[in-house]
Structures are given as structure tokens and as C-alpha cells.
Design a protein around this motif. Structure first.
Motif, mmCIF file in Angstrom:
data_model
loop_
_atom_site.group_PDB
_atom_site.id
_atom_site.type_symbol
_atom_site.label_atom_id
_atom_site.label_comp_id
_atom_site.label_asym_id
_atom_site.label_seq_id
_atom_site.Cartn_x
_atom_site.Cartn_y
_atom_site.Cartn_z
ATOM 1 N N PHE A 85 -32.208 -10.848 5.390
ATOM 2 C CA PHE A 85 -33.502 -10.193 5.630
ATOM 3 C C PHE A 85 -34.638 -11.206 5.686
ATOM 4 O O PHE A 85 -35.623 -10.986 6.397
ATOM 5 N N VAL A 106 -36.864 -3.957 9.728
ATOM 6 C CA VAL A 106 -36.674 -2.759 8.908
ATOM 7 C C VAL A 106 -36.064 -1.618 9.694
ATOM 8 O O VAL A 106 -35.491 -0.696 9.131
ATOM 9 N N GLY A 114 -36.176 -1.583 -2.233
ATOM 10 C CA GLY A 114 -35.941 -2.182 -0.915
ATOM 11 C C GLY A 114 -37.092 -1.848 0.013
ATOM 12 O O GLY A 114 -36.895 -1.361 1.127
ATOM 13 N N GLY A 138 -39.008 -3.557 1.774
ATOM 14 C CA GLY A 138 -39.120 -4.270 3.045
ATOM 15 C C GLY A 138 -40.544 -4.708 3.314
ATOM 16 O O GLY A 138 -41.211 -5.295 2.441
ATOM 17 N N ARG A 156 -43.968 -0.620 4.738
ATOM 18 C CA ARG A 156 -44.533 0.411 5.625
ATOM 19 C C ARG A 156 -44.613 1.764 4.907
ATOM 20 O O ARG A 156 -45.591 2.507 5.075
ATOM 21 N N ASP A 182 -38.044 -5.624 -3.746
ATOM 22 C CA ASP A 182 -37.132 -6.075 -2.692
ATOM 23 C C ASP A 182 -36.510 -7.398 -3.132
ATOM 24 O O ASP A 182 -37.052 -8.101 -3.987
ATOM 25 N N ILE A 183 -35.377 -7.720 -2.518
ATOM 26 C CA ILE A 183 -34.701 -8.987 -2.836
ATOM 27 C C ILE A 183 -35.138 -10.108 -1.896
ATOM 28 O O ILE A 183 -34.862 -11.269 -2.161
ATOM 29 N N MET A 228 -39.618 -10.625 3.375
ATOM 30 C CA MET A 228 -39.997 -9.226 3.598
ATOM 31 C C MET A 228 -41.182 -8.885 2.696
ATOM 32 O O MET A 228 -42.145 -8.246 3.127
ATOM 33 N N GLY A 286 -31.846 -7.190 -7.259
ATOM 34 C CA GLY A 286 -31.029 -6.329 -6.398
ATOM 35 C C GLY A 286 -29.743 -5.877 -7.065
ATOM 36 O O GLY A 286 -28.954 -5.143 -6.466
ATOM 37 N N VAL A 307 -35.327 3.880 1.127
ATOM 38 C CA VAL A 307 -35.322 4.185 2.559
ATOM 39 C C VAL A 307 -34.491 3.135 3.291
ATOM 40 O O VAL A 307 -34.911 1.979 3.426
ATOM 41 N N VAL A 361 -31.928 1.466 2.433
ATOM 42 C CA VAL A 361 -31.527 0.278 1.654
ATOM 43 C C VAL A 361 -30.142 0.469 1.029
ATOM 44 O O VAL A 361 -29.371 -0.506 0.907
ATOM 45 N N LEU A 406 -26.426 -1.815 -0.298
ATOM 46 C CA LEU A 406 -25.747 -1.740 -1.594
ATOM 47 C C LEU A 406 -24.298 -1.319 -1.368
ATOM 48 O O LEU A 406 -23.374 -1.892 -1.961
#
Ligand SMILES: C[S@@+](CC[C@H](N)C(=O)[O-])C[C@H]1O[C@@H](n2cnc3c(N)ncnc32)[C@H](O)[C@@H]1O
Length: 308
Positions: free
Chosen positions: A112, A124, A162, A164, A167, A183-184, A188, A209, A226, A228, A232
Motif C-alpha cells: 500500500f 483505495v 485501515g 487508507g 476518505r 492504518d499499517i 496512505m 495491523g 471499509v 480492509v 486480513l
């Protein structure tokens, strides 16, 4: 093959399924366009575009199916850079996956990071074809759904797993108390920081994460994931269960976990069964189980509720 599907003859299965899904109205035209633009070769893409023309000329397809194919053709025509963009984002991930041996959380963090560099919008949501207007429309319908389900209320504390490029966090922030986006991927999050600059109720944090250990019990009213969970799931269903268990710990009574897409396995029944068993094991009630509420996205929606 049915007589009505003769126009799809000879296409590779993923392209055939994308075009059939679009014509039937079960796959949004922009999502079908993304599948076509992901074709493994120029020749396959050309064959798929030629099939669209055959479909449009076919007397076997009804007016609604033809209108959907016309929308697909228009989207491809209007986004001439999308083929290169989609290929670049997919190639970055694949190349990096091969180099890393693929699969783990660290792999996705780097994938990402690289995707964010290629295109924030496509990173995304490849189905935005890199078009901010298409991404805004898709984000707006996620927001409308959450509001329609009564989940956005003043004062609520929201965790966006997640997040991203931020948004969703940005769009929901005026309607709730606080949004914490995690997020990881450092890159992003850097885009999210820019997007959410000046929003005093949005906090953005890089996490491992692997769990949600950074947060105390009963800290949130709403937890969003959303698109993500598929990452996983690709690491292992154990990681999905850890996140559901952690969500149950973090939610206040009466709170909800909303997961939009559990996997990319293409098997909604497995997703429903997995979410049902995780919910049962961790004291959550399934209120939505794999609905498809969106027009610009084929995401499957799950809502798991923590009873009062
Ligand atoms: C397809 S993007 C979706 C981003 C955002 N939710 C949206 O819809 O705009 C997936 C995001 O999940 C993040 N991600 C992947 N695995 C994660 C994990 N284990 N924990 C937190 N974030 C993760 C990625 O870095 C990426 O930003």
C-alpha cells in the motif's frame, strides 16, 4: 453457454464473468471496467472490448443490458489512462509480493505504500479507475448507507480500521464526535493527513495491523472496516477473528462493527458463515450479513452489533 451469452464466447473466464455481470446488472459498470482493465494482456483486453461491441449489436440483449454495456464502454473511453494505472497498481503489489514471499501484514504495508505513490484514488479503490469524481460518488454512498442505518450521530466515537487515504474518516467527521483512523501504511496515512488537515476531530495513527491493543475497552461506538478485511483474510482467518474479538472488546454496549467486504474469495456464503461464527464466539449479533447496498461498488456489507 446460453444462447444469450454467445457474445462472450472465447473470452477468459474473469473477463466473461465481468461482462456478463455488468450486462445482468449485478456488477457496477465501473467495477466491470476495472476487471477488463486488469486483463493480463492487451490482446485479451481488445477481445473483451470487441465483445462489448458484439453485445451492443446483439438482438439477444435487452435494452437495460445494452444501456449497462454502453456505460461500461463510456467509462473505458473516458478514462484512457486507467489501463496503465490499474496495471501499475496491480504490478506494484505483485512484484512486491514475489519479492517478499507474499502474504503477511508487512507485505501489505509495503504494497500500500507503493500503491499510494502510483495513485491515491486507485490505491483505495481500483474501481474508481483513478477518477476522484468516481471515488467521491462511491464514498458518498458509503456515507449515505451509514447514515441511513442510523450509525452516525453527534458525539459518537468512531474507529476506522485501515483508513487508507482518509476518505471515509473525512466524510463522516462532521456527523460524529471523534474519528480515529488507523492504518499499517505510512504513505496512505500521509495522504490521509493531508486530506483531513484542519479537521480537529480526526486522529490518524499507524498501528501494527496485528491487533487493536493500542485502545482501551469500550472506547468506541462505531468501528468501520471499509475494504480492509480482505487483506486480513489473505494473511489468515485467525487475523480476522482477532479483529472481531478486539472490536467486541472495544465497542460500547449498543455499538456496531461495520465490515464492508470480508474477502476477495468470491464466495459470499463462506464470508457469511465466517462472520456468523466469529460474531457468535465474541458476543456480537449479526444485523446485516453480506448485503450489497451500493451502486458504484460490489462490496458486501456486514453489521455486527454489541447488545446493550
Ligand atoms: C483498499 S484500502 C481501503 C482504505 C479505506 N478503508 C478506504 O476504503 O478508502 C485497504 C487499506 O487497508 C490497510 N490495511 C491492510 N491491512 C491492514 C491491517 N492489518 N490493519 C490496518 N490496516 C490495514 C492498507 O494499508 C490500506 O490502506
Amino acid at each position: 453457454m446460453l444462447e444469450q451469452e454467445a457474445w462472450l464466447a472465447g473470452l477468459p473466464a474473469p473477463l466473461r464473468e465481468a461482462l456478463a455481470g455488468c450486462a445482468e446488472g449485478v456488477l457496477p459498470a465501473n467495477v466491470a471496467a476495472m476487471h477488463l482493465l486488469s486483463a493480463s494482456s492487451e490482446a485479451a483486453l481488445e477481445r473483451a472490448i470487441a465483445a462489448v461491441e458484439v453485445g451492443l449489436a446483439s438482438a439477444l440483449l435487452g435494452g437495460a443490458a445494452r444501456a449497462r454495456l454502453e456505460e461500461l464502454r463510456r467509462l473505458i473511453d473516458e478514462h484512457p489512462a486507467a489501463r496503465e494505472l490499474v496495471s501499475a497498481v496491480l504490478a506494484e503489489a505483485a512484484e512486491h509480493g514475489a519479492a517478499m514471499g507474499g502474504g503477511g501484514v508487512a507485505y501489505w504495508a509495503r504494497a500500500f505504500d507503493r500503491a499510494a505513490k502510483a495513485s491515491a484514488e486507485a490505491s483505495v479503490a481500483l474501481y474508481s479507475l483513478g477518477d476522484p469524481a468516481l471515488l467521491n460518488a462511491a464514498t458518498a454512498e458509503v456515507f449515505d448507507c451509514l447514515r441511513g442505518w442510523g450509525l452516525l450521530k453527534g458525539g459518537r466515537v468512531v474507529l476506522d480500521i485501515g483508513c487508507g487515504i482518509g476518505r471515509v474518516a473525512k466524510l463522516v467527521s462532521p456527523d460524529v464526535g471523534i474519528v480515529v483512523g488507523i492504518d499499517i501504511s505510512r504513505r496512505m496515512l500521509a495522504v490521509a493527513l493531508e486530506r483531513c488537515a484542519g479537521l480537529s476531530n480526526v486522529l490518524l495513527v499507524q498501528t501494527s495491523g496485528r491487533d487493536l491493543a493500542a485502545f482501551p475497552d469500550r472506547a468506541f461506538d462505531l468501528i468501520l472496516a471499509v475494504d480492509v478485511f480482505p487483506y486480513l483474510t489473505s494473511v489468515g482467518l485467525g487475523l480476522v477473528e482477532v479483529h472481531v474479538a478486539e472490536a467486541a472488546r472495544l465497542l460500547r454496549p449498543g455499538g456496531d462493527l461495520v465490515v464492508l467486504n470480508v474477502s476477495y474469495r468470491g464466495n459470499p456464503e463462506s464470508d457469511r458463515a465466517d462472520m456468523a461464527s466469529f460474531a457468535a464466539r465474541h458476543g456480537l449479533t449479526v444485523l446485516r450479513s453480506g448485503e450489497r447496498p451500493f451502486r458504484f461498488w460490489d462490496g458486501l456489507a456486514f453489521q455486527l452489533h454489541r447488545p446493550v
